[in-house]
Scaffold this motif. Sequence first.
Motif, PDB file in Angstrom:
ATOM      1  N   VAL A   1       0.850  -1.200   0.000  1.00 13.25           N
ATOM      2  CA  VAL A   1       0.000   0.000   0.000  1.00 13.25           C
ATOM      3  C   VAL A   1       0.881   1.243   0.000  1.00 13.25           C
ATOM      4  O   VAL A   1       2.075   1.159   0.255  1.00 13.25           O
ATOM      5  CB  VAL A   1      -0.914   0.038   1.253  1.00 13.25           C
ATOM      6  CG1 VAL A   1      -1.890  -1.118   1.251  1.00 13.25           C
ATOM      7  CG2 VAL A   1      -0.080   0.030   2.533  1.00 13.25           C
ATOM      8  N   HIS A   2       0.298   2.382  -0.317  1.00 15.75           N
ATOM      9  CA  HIS A   2       1.017   3.644  -0.222  1.00 15.75           C
ATOM     10  C   HIS A   2       0.950   4.131   1.221  1.00 15.75           C
ATOM     11  O   HIS A   2      -0.136   4.183   1.802  1.00 15.75           O
ATOM     12  CB  HIS A   2       0.368   4.710  -1.114  1.00 15.75           C
ATOM     13  CG  HIS A   2       0.621   4.512  -2.564  1.00 15.75           C
ATOM     14  ND1 HIS A   2       1.731   5.000  -3.199  1.00 15.75           N
ATOM     15  CD2 HIS A   2      -0.085   3.858  -3.501  1.00 15.75           C
ATOM     16  CE1 HIS A   2       1.696   4.665  -4.475  1.00 15.75           C
ATOM     17  NE2 HIS A   2       0.603   3.971  -4.691  1.00 15.75           N
ATOM     18  N   GLU A   3       2.098   4.484   1.756  1.00 17.05           N
ATOM     19  CA  GLU A   3       2.125   5.030   3.111  1.00 17.05           C
ATOM     20  C   GLU A   3       2.262   6.539   2.977  1.00 17.05           C
ATOM     21  O   GLU A   3       3.293   7.046   2.564  1.00 17.05           O
ATOM     22  CB  GLU A   3       3.310   4.422   3.863  1.00 17.05           C
ATOM     23  CG  GLU A   3       3.226   4.595   5.354  1.00 17.05           C
ATOM     24  CD  GLU A   3       4.339   3.833   6.066  1.00 17.05           C
ATOM     25  OE1 GLU A   3       4.681   2.719   5.625  1.00 17.05           O
ATOM     26  OE2 GLU A   3       4.872   4.366   7.041  1.00 17.05           O
ATOM     27  N   LEU A   4       1.184   7.275   3.282  1.00 15.22           N
ATOM     28  CA  LEU A   4       1.149   8.686   2.892  1.00 15.22           C
ATOM     29  C   LEU A   4       1.516   9.662   3.988  1.00 15.22           C
ATOM     30  O   LEU A   4       2.070  10.723   3.713  1.00 15.22           O
ATOM     31  CB  LEU A   4      -0.251   9.033   2.370  1.00 15.22           C
ATOM     32  CG  LEU A   4      -0.714   8.253   1.135  1.00 15.22           C
ATOM     33  CD1 LEU A   4      -2.120   8.678   0.757  1.00 15.22           C
ATOM     34  CD2 LEU A   4       0.239   8.476  -0.022  1.00 15.22           C
TER      35      LEU A   4
ATOM     36  N   ASN B   1      -4.803   2.568  -0.769  1.00 11.18           N
ATOM     37  CA  ASN B   1      -4.804   1.497  -1.755  1.00 11.18           C
ATOM     38  C   ASN B   1      -4.143   2.001  -3.042  1.00 11.18           C
ATOM     39  O   ASN B   1      -4.262   3.177  -3.400  1.00 11.18           O
ATOM     40  CB  ASN B   1      -6.247   1.068  -2.050  1.00 11.18           C
ATOM     41  CG  ASN B   1      -6.319   0.106  -3.215  1.00 11.18           C
ATOM     42  OD1 ASN B   1      -6.679   0.495  -4.326  1.00 11.18           O
ATOM     43  ND2 ASN B   1      -5.975  -1.136  -2.979  1.00 11.18           N
ATOM     44  N   ARG B   2      -3.446   1.116  -3.746  1.00  9.10           N
ATOM     45  CA  ARG B   2      -2.690   1.541  -4.922  1.00  9.10           C
ATOM     46  C   ARG B   2      -3.607   2.039  -6.035  1.00  9.10           C
ATOM     47  O   ARG B   2      -3.334   3.030  -6.700  1.00  9.10           O
ATOM     48  CB  ARG B   2      -1.827   0.386  -5.428  1.00  9.10           C
ATOM     49  CG  ARG B   2      -0.786   0.002  -4.416  1.00  9.10           C
ATOM     50  CD  ARG B   2       0.154  -1.024  -4.955  1.00  9.10           C
ATOM     51  NE  ARG B   2       0.971  -0.496  -6.036  1.00  9.10           N
ATOM     52  CZ  ARG B   2       1.859  -1.216  -6.709  1.00  9.10           C
ATOM     53  NH1 ARG B   2       2.025  -2.478  -6.409  1.00  9.10           N
ATOM     54  NH2 ARG B   2       2.567  -0.690  -7.670  1.00  9.10           N
TER      55      ARG B   2
END
Lengths: 420, 208
Positions: free
Chosen positions: B81-84, B181-182
């Motif tokens: 996942v993207h960790e923002l 989510n990607r």
Amino acid sequence: MIREFEQWGYQSVETPLFEYAETIARGLHRDEDERLFRLFDREGRTIALRPEMTTPVARVATTLLAAETLPLRICYCAKTYSGRSGRAQEPVEVTQAGVELIGDSGPDADAEIIALMAGGLRAVGLTEFRFALGHMGFVQALFSVLAPGLRTRLRRALIAKDLVAYDATLAGEVQSLPADWLASLRIMPRIRGGKDAIEQARSIAFVEAAQRACDEWQELLTALSDHGVEDVVHLDLGLCLDHEYYTGITIEGYADALGQPIAFGGRYDALLAQFGNQAAATGCVVHVERVLAALGESSCGDPVRRLYYGANTRRLALAVGRELRRLEHRVAVAGVAPESEAGASAVGAVTGSGTGRSVAGFAPESETGGSTIADAAGAMNRGPWAMLANDGAVTASDEDFAALCRDIVRILAPGGDLSC
Amino acid sequence: MLTIALAKGRILDATALILANAGYPVPADLGESRRLVLEDGRRDVRYLLAKPVDVPAYVEHGAADLGIVGKDVLYEKQADVHELLDLGIGVCRLVVAGWPHTDVGAVKRVATKYPRFTTDYFRRLGRQIEVIDLQGSVELAPLIGLADCIVDLVETGRTLAENGLGTLVELGTVSARLVANRRSYQLRATEVDAFVEALRQRAGGAAS
């Protein structure tokens, strides 16, 4: 999908399931090396199941096809194997359908690959999808002025899509980097969008090479617009794929119906040189299983029509089956219908999928011992019984037979059963 | 509509607070409520209340567009996942703990809720250990001799102290992260970015 590829002039190739491990290693990232399935051939050399197709295709392209004129257009659909990474929920076996355009270094080639992939996905019925476009040249240009250690850490954070780690790494460099570089690096991975994103990219491109990447993006978007597919792409400046061999535009595709990306690709101008034949190249693959998952139920094509024959009607049923297949319907022809669906004593019923329609097709033949075929369906008033001689041979005229087949297609819904 | 998976338990109250401050108020009785899905039609968001360890799975598979969950769980699950954003809430220390004066270089059995992190840590030390994977009350393991020490999250250290245990090594701090989510990060970029920006201002304010 392969048909779409071939219509664009791409030549389908197959490569061996095994390659020498050293061949495969040329296109691998370190982590993936550990995920290879390795074994030994009889001479004791290490071979591995191919984990992806780009490197094997590059090998074939540079060796076997060296004599052919460039550019080469190659497509494939093949199984690939990679051990679980523990990270992505990937199955060990993945079917990849892909295209590679070798020997053309311009953005036009990248545009062709993207337009072709969009066409391929539409051909299999996917409508809601989009490609994110990155550029390794842009990222590398910005990172090129940084110390090697810092460069590696930032790159690793981008690949892991971990912006928290990326920011934290930059925060540690407040003293050592000029403020405007720092600001540019901070904002870079967050820029996504269309033409406006290119303008933003230009505004933070403090290195000459990064401006060239922006020019390429610009040309690519213009070319995609000429292809009529500019609406299926957007830019993502932070897109960093974990294959070492990408050198230019990178591509990642997403379907609205699936949480994971479905397509990967990009420009890999340096890979072919490793096989002793310098040539620019670009390509893209889709993971077929993920595309099928995105398509959901509708992905299995037409449901199968089932046609059952009795003692005297096999010849007719088989002829009907052949004709229906010629008309590109899916039809299975078999002996007695399963008890539950069209019982031996019951008049063969059409059980249209979901239509609830029940139309008697052909009469049962067995118990009564007769060989007549009753026409209970009004639609079949041409009298199919006239098409059978006593020995079961089909005697109908071509015209009547074609009419019968048309009627059967109309009465027998996909997924339904018909006994004769 | 954005679907956001929230981790129940330890960080839920702080999560609710930060959401409210960012302009996404959630019902006050969030923690007590038995409801699993909450909709905020006005702001076009939907919240899923999930067990913390399940949040990465919801986000990775796209059942949720965004998720808020501790870094400890993220590391353990290795979700793609993207960790923002580091939200700066739910801050805890990850420590090796045990009886005082335990030699961490000589332990053989370690009990933990974080087998992946523990294995990685002791591998870096060059130690081969046996990891005992427990789900809760990890402190029990050294008390009854099941393990030589534990690797666990510590907020105040009270549970450790009351059982005669102490911190042996500080491994780092963890905090709650916003993950995406990607597919959603790319295809719902506008909505995602707006939400991230609202939370970033809030998280930045909390940090300063």
